[in-house]
Each structure stands twice: as C-alpha cells, then as structure tokens.
Design an enzyme around this catalytic site. Structure first.
Site, mmCIF file in Angstrom:
data_model
loop_
_atom_site.group_PDB
_atom_site.id
_atom_site.type_symbol
_atom_site.label_atom_id
_atom_site.label_comp_id
_atom_site.label_asym_id
_atom_site.label_seq_id
_atom_site.Cartn_x
_atom_site.Cartn_y
_atom_site.Cartn_z
ATOM 1 N N GLU A 263 1.124 -0.842 0.124
ATOM 2 C CA GLU A 263 0.007 -0.160 0.310
ATOM 3 C C GLU A 263 1.055 1.284 0.552
ATOM 4 O O GLU A 263 1.767 1.483 0.781
ATOM 5 C CB GLU A 263 -0.423 -0.166 1.516
ATOM 6 C CG GLU A 263 -2.131 1.061 1.336
ATOM 7 C CD GLU A 263 -2.160 1.266 3.167
ATOM 8 O OE1 GLU A 263 -2.818 1.794 3.495
ATOM 9 O OE2 GLU A 263 -3.072 -0.427 3.508
ATOM 10 N N CYS A 300 -4.665 7.058 5.493
ATOM 11 C CA CYS A 300 -4.049 6.289 3.927
ATOM 12 C C CYS A 300 -5.480 6.902 2.930
ATOM 13 O O CYS A 300 -5.142 6.521 1.994
ATOM 14 C CB CYS A 300 -3.461 4.471 3.786
ATOM 15 S SG CYS A 300 -4.993 3.947 4.907
#
Length: 537
Positions: A263, A300
């Site tokens: 990620e 995020c």
C-alpha cells in the site's frame, strides 16, 4: 558518569536475545513534545537477518505438518492477551505516536486489532480461504495453502496496533494461511512493537506452533533489503508506507521474482455534487473536517482531493470548510521527517499552481502542522494532474473547482486510489452526473463510497482496502477484510490422481470438515457420490 542505557533484544528463533553485531541503534520520540525517549533498540545487521531466515525456514516446514486448529488457537490466545494488556499497550502507543488514547487507540484501534485476529482465527477453522475445488471426473483437486516460506512484513508508522508488523492485518493473514512472519518493526514505535511481540510469543508457546512463527527485528540498513528479499526462506513481502520506499523494495522483490503486496499512496478523491451542497453543505463540511483531521490527517484514506462545483455553492462550501479548519487546533504528527515531507508536499502543490486558503505552517509544541486547505481550478488541474495528485500525508486537502460538466474530465485524469467518494442529492437531482462519475471512478478506486467520507476501512469480508497503482501494487487484493486478505499469502496447490486417504481433509470425498467446496461446478457441503460430511451443516 552517565548511566548505561540498555539496548533491547531482538526476537529471533523463538527467544529474545541480544542483537549480533548491530551496526547501530535507534530510539523513539515523544511527538507531542518533539523530544527523544530513552529506550534504545538495535539496528540489525546481516547476522541477525541470517539467523531469522534460518529459523523461519524451519518454522515454515513445521507449520506445514501441524493441524490448522493450532493456528486458530494461537490467534485467539494472542487476542485475549491484547485485551488483558489493553491499558499498557495503548499508553505505550500514545507516547510513541502522539495519537490520542480516546477514542483512537483504546476504543477504536485496539478493538479493531483484536477483532481482526479473531476473524482470522474463525477463517482458519472455517477454511473458506482455502477455496477447495474438486473435479472427480479427472481426479484433479485444488486448494489454497501456505507459501512454504516466510512472509516479510514491513509495518507502517500510522497504525501502531492494527497494522503493526507483529499484530496487524498482514501479520494475521500470513499466519492464518500457515506462514511464519519475519516482522520489520517501524522505528517510530519500537516499544509498542516489542510489547505486542512479547504477548505474541506467549501465545505461540501455548499453542503448539513453532516459536519462530514470529520473529522481530526493529530496523536494518536499507542496503541489506535486496539480499533479504532474495533469500530462499522468504516467500513473499508485504509493505505499507511511502511510495518511494515501497517501490525500492518492490524493485528488489521483482528481481528476486517474489510476490510483493504494498500500500503506497492515495489522495482519495471526493466529488461533492451541486445538489448535495445545496441540500446539506453544513453537514458535509463537518464530515470533511472530521475526516481530514482524524489522526492529524495521517490516514491512507484521508480525503486529500475534493472536487467542488465552481460558482456560489462551491465557494460557500469552501468558506465553511475554511472556517472549520481554522477553528480546530492542529493535531500531533508522527515524526519530524513526516513534518518535513508534509511541508514539501504543500510547497509542491503551491509551486504547481495551487493557492493556499488557510494553514501551511508549523505549529508548537512538538511536531504539528496547521490544518491546511488549498485550491485550484479544473483547467489548471487538468494541465498538470500528476503534480496536483501529490499525497500530502497530514491534515491537508486540495479543493478543485470545476464546472459540473467538467467533473468527468477530472475523474478521467485521476490515478489509482484506495477510495473514491461521491456526495449527491438525496433525491434525483444529481443522478445523471452521479452515474457518469461512478462509471469513471469505478475502475480507478478499490472502494467507491457514497455520501460519506472515505476514512473508514472496516474489517469486513466485503471490504476492499486496495486499488490500482499507485494506491497498491496489485488491484486484485485487499489488506483489510478476512478471508480475502489471507489469500495474498497463499499458493494454489493442485493434487493430481491422489488416493483419497492421502489428500488433505479439505479435498477428501467425504468432506470430513463439512466446509463449502466447488464440486463439479457447484458450491456444496455434501460429500462426493452421496457421502455425507461428518460435521453438521
């Protein structure tokens, strides 16, 4: 005379021991004050890594011979220990990260960590992640099984519990699939990671799993990464962090032909349509503030890009958001390096042509940055879309003003993201634009949200916490949500012409586990040729 400061041991081969010839050490900081903490942790050299690799390979071989039930017992025992040590864990994490005890760490993140460990344990018992397939006519059978080596997990800085390399979703998924984990802790919260690993080792020793199912090093020189990733004992690598660091590790994994799940970065575009603003602009502004400043914006899924209709309704929303951003005190950032990176990102947006509406300054005490809004029009955005999609990891968002007819052009110019959001009128007023935008956003985001901000990645079997590059390195997998997150750490294993008694129980004719299987093109829990499973439905 200064007192001797003890350097903490590493967890290798099932025991805590001093690091072997460490090239240096590290310490954490108190971000709220910007001051160092006393405890020292070793930076591991190759002798530590080599020992961990050898122990991991032995653990992988042993795990393949043990019943899956032992993995479930470990995950559940670990979850119980986290709950029993809640107060100490959240206090340590708060000191090292500056994240608030309530509600963030104690009421949200620790329960989420415990829940995903228990969900992983249930998945181990239910075997859903194994996805058994039986073709009896050709006597071919297949299922998903462990990789036969270690998963190297790089933990992030912003979730000291729920994504920690020794307790987070990558860890839970890797162990549930039957793989040992070599955890690379994050240097911002080593005491938290050590405390978690101590509890994990206790649970391992009580479960019958190899003690080296989890090993921990706090840090190692980046130049050792290629050799570590390429070692035969490493089967897979998972990473959560910055795009630059992740791509460097991905290059090493690619050269070694190892699976790599990462990620990396995401600006999580939020389209707010005219009807939605005319209907409930105050409420959306409140939601925007909460979403952009939760965890000081260090999520995020932070809404880093908000596309508004040009004209009075969009300008009014910008004024509402600005007033709220200025009224709320800035939170604490995780590190001095993060503060510098955030400043550079904001300056990059300004250099590209964005105008600062509010914020953009350091604050005291400790590491803080004012809640920040910037603006740009759609024409400028479309001339330099890459520059305006720079991730600013903090309480920062860029407002893009676009005529509604140009909003689809903005959507087409977007990179891959973890999330996308559309706020629309509760009636039919925005339906046509909503349909056009959703069709364009669907292939560009992992999770497409409707009428709420993106800062929630709930632990659910239906969750997709992933997306096209640069959000992640593979759009077909998720880092959150069980059992799907487990399958990243599996291999598809086929059994050709095997005697029934020698097959894994998941593939035997009678289905002794009573699990769902794909048999001759049909999902069923019945045994083959009328042979009933032993466990009730």
């Amino acid at each position: 005379m200064q007192p001797t400061v003890r350097t903490h041991p590493v967890l290798i081969g099932g025991r805590w021991r001093p690091s072997l010839a460490p090239p240096g050490d590290l310490h954490a900081f108190d971000p709220a004050r910007g001051t160092p903490l006393e405890e020292r942790y070793p930076i591991s050299g190759w002798p530590d890594l080599e020992a961990a690799l050898s122990a991991a390979q032995a653990a992988a071989e042993r795990l393949g011979q043990l019943p899956a039930e032992a993995r479930a017992e470990f995950l559940e025992g670990y979850a119980l220990r986290l709950e029993a040590n809640r107060e100490r864990l959240v206090a340590t994490a708060a000191q090292e990260t500056g994240l608030p005890l309530e509600p963030r760490l104690n009421s949200n993140e620790l329960p989420r960590t415990v829940d995903q460990l228990r969900q992983a344990a249930r998945a181990v018992r239910e075997r859903t992640w194994t996805q058994p397939v039986l073709d009896t006519a050709r006597n071919l059978r297949a299922l998903r099984g462990p990789l036969g080596g270690a998963v190297l997990v790089f933990g992030p800085n912003n979730f000291p519990l729920a994504f920690n390399a020794v307790s987070g979703s990558d860890f839970a998924g890797a162990v549930a699939a039957g793989n040992p984990v070599i955890a690379k802790g994050h240097p911002l919260h080593p005491a938290t990671t050590r405390a978690l690993a101590e509890l994990a080792l206790e649970a391992l020793l009580g479960s019958g799993l190899p003690a080296a199912t989890l090993q921990l090093v706090y840090h190692f020189p980046p130049e050792l990464t290629p050799a570590l990733v390429a070692h035969p004992a490493v089967a897979c690598v998972s990473f959560t962090g910055s795009r630059a660091a992740g791509l460097a590790i991905k290059a090493a994994a690619d050269r070694a032909h190892k699976p790599f799940y990462a990620e990396l970065s995401s600006v999580n575009p939020v389209f707010v349509l005219p009807g939605a603003l005319e209907e409930r602009s105050e409420r959306i502004a409140d939601e925007f503030l909460a979403s952009c400043t939760t965890g000081s914006g260090q999520l995020c899924t932070n809404p880093g890009l908000v596309i508004l209709p040009s004209g009075p309704v969009g300008e009014r929303f910008a004024a509402l958001a600005r007033e709220r951003f200025e009224r709320q005190a800035p939170g604490v950032l995780l590190s001095a390096a993060g503060l510098r990176s955030l400043e550079a990102a904001v300056q990059g947006l300004i250099a590209a042509g964005a105008t600062l509406l509010t914020g953009g300054t350091r604050r005291q005490p400790g590491w803080r940055y004012s809640n920040t809004l910037l603006r740009v029009n759609a024409r400028a955005f479309l001339e330099a879309p890459e520059a305006f999609q720079t991730e600013a990891f903090g309480p920062v968002s860029l407002l893009v003003f676009a005529d509604p007819q140009r909003m689809p052009e903005v959507a087409r110019a977007l990179e891959g993201n973890l999330t996308g959001t559309i706020y629309a009128h509760s009636g039919e007023r925005d339906d046509a634009l909503h349909a056009a935008l959703s069709a364009l956003l669907r292939p560009k985001v992992g999770r497409l949200a409707n009428d709420h901000m993106p800062t929630s990645a709930r632990v659910s079997a239906a969750m997709q916490h992933g997306g096209p590059f640069p959000a992640t390195t593979h759009p077909g997998f998720t880092a959150v949500g069980i059992p799907a997150s487990i399958t990243r750490f599996t291999a598809l294993q086929c059994y050709d012409n095997w005697r029934d008694s020698r097959l894994p129980p998941e593939l035997q004719d009678a289905n002794p586990l009573g699990i769902w299987r794909w048999v001759e093109g049909v999902w069923t829990r019945e045994g083959v040729n009328g042979r009933a499973q032993s466990r009730s439905k």
